[in-house]
Scaffold this motif. Sequence first.
Motif, PDB file in Angstrom:
ATOM      1  N   SER A   1       0.821   5.732  -1.485  1.00 36.31           N
ATOM      2  CA  SER A   1       0.096   6.796  -2.179  1.00 36.31           C
ATOM      3  C   SER A   1       1.067   7.568  -3.048  1.00 36.31           C
ATOM      4  O   SER A   1       2.263   7.638  -2.760  1.00 36.31           O
ATOM      5  CB  SER A   1      -0.610   7.717  -1.184  1.00 36.31           C
ATOM      6  OG  SER A   1       0.318   8.381  -0.380  1.00 36.31           O
TER       7      SER A   1
ATOM      8  N   ASN B   1      -4.434   6.681  -3.532  1.00 37.36           N
ATOM      9  CA  ASN B   1      -4.015   5.488  -2.800  1.00 37.36           C
ATOM     10  C   ASN B   1      -3.893   4.346  -3.786  1.00 37.36           C
ATOM     11  O   ASN B   1      -4.776   4.137  -4.623  1.00 37.36           O
ATOM     12  CB  ASN B   1      -5.034   5.133  -1.718  1.00 37.36           C
ATOM     13  CG  ASN B   1      -5.080   6.185  -0.633  1.00 37.36           C
ATOM     14  OD1 ASN B   1      -4.059   6.755  -0.272  1.00 37.36           O
ATOM     15  ND2 ASN B   1      -6.267   6.460  -0.134  1.00 37.36           N
TER      16      ASN B   1
ATOM     17  N   GLU C   1      -9.565   2.946  -4.511  1.00 34.56           N
ATOM     18  CA  GLU C   1      -8.125   2.758  -4.643  1.00 34.56           C
ATOM     19  C   GLU C   1      -7.777   2.393  -6.079  1.00 34.56           C
ATOM     20  O   GLU C   1      -8.602   1.859  -6.814  1.00 34.56           O
ATOM     21  CB  GLU C   1      -7.655   1.617  -3.733  1.00 34.56           C
ATOM     22  CG  GLU C   1      -7.933   1.841  -2.279  1.00 34.56           C
ATOM     23  CD  GLU C   1      -7.793   0.575  -1.453  1.00 34.56           C
ATOM     24  OE1 GLU C   1      -7.230   0.681  -0.355  1.00 34.56           O
ATOM     25  OE2 GLU C   1      -8.241  -0.494  -1.890  1.00 34.56           O
TER      26      GLU C   1
ATOM     27  N   SER D   1       0.857  -1.186   0.000  1.00 28.64           N
ATOM     28  CA  SER D   1       0.000   0.000   0.000  1.00 28.64           C
ATOM     29  C   SER D   1       0.893   1.235   0.000  1.00 28.64           C
ATOM     30  O   SER D   1       1.876   1.293   0.743  1.00 28.64           O
ATOM     31  CB  SER D   1      -0.882   0.027   1.245  1.00 28.64           C
ATOM     32  OG  SER D   1      -1.670  -1.120   1.330  1.00 28.64           O
TER      33      SER D   1
END
Length: 143
Positions: free
Chosen positions: A30, A50, A94, A28
């Motif tokens: 951004s 994201n 996302e 994960s």
Amino acid sequence: MNKVILLGRLTKDVELRYTKNTNNAVASFSIAVNRAFVKQGEERQADFFNVVAWNKLAESISKYVSKGQQIAILGRLETRTWEDEQGIKHYVTEVIAEEVDFLERRKKQEPSDAILNGTSTPIQDFTNNSEDEEIMGSDDLPF
């Protein structure tokens, strides 16, 4: 058709985790993507997205990119929902990365940081100190 192409810079280091049941890697992070236009008298604006990557792609991203580096992402948008302990429903959209291009190399650690972090690796010296070796001229090369 659900395709997203983004070119931006990581806003923080990648967070790599593994799923409990199947032990799949999931990364994960951004990215900040500059807008193409600038309003007169204002600074350039950016949008923040994201991004999630899975399996080998997740591990590669975690290994080779860090905060501030520029990357290109090809993926799709995905929206998911969940309910918290108080019964409040949450929504998140996302980018699911399907392909990633690393546009910059990871910055090398300073030698002192590498030693402090225990990540330094001794480099073997392959130079030949023999003064007897003759250096060939360009006419002597076999190609």
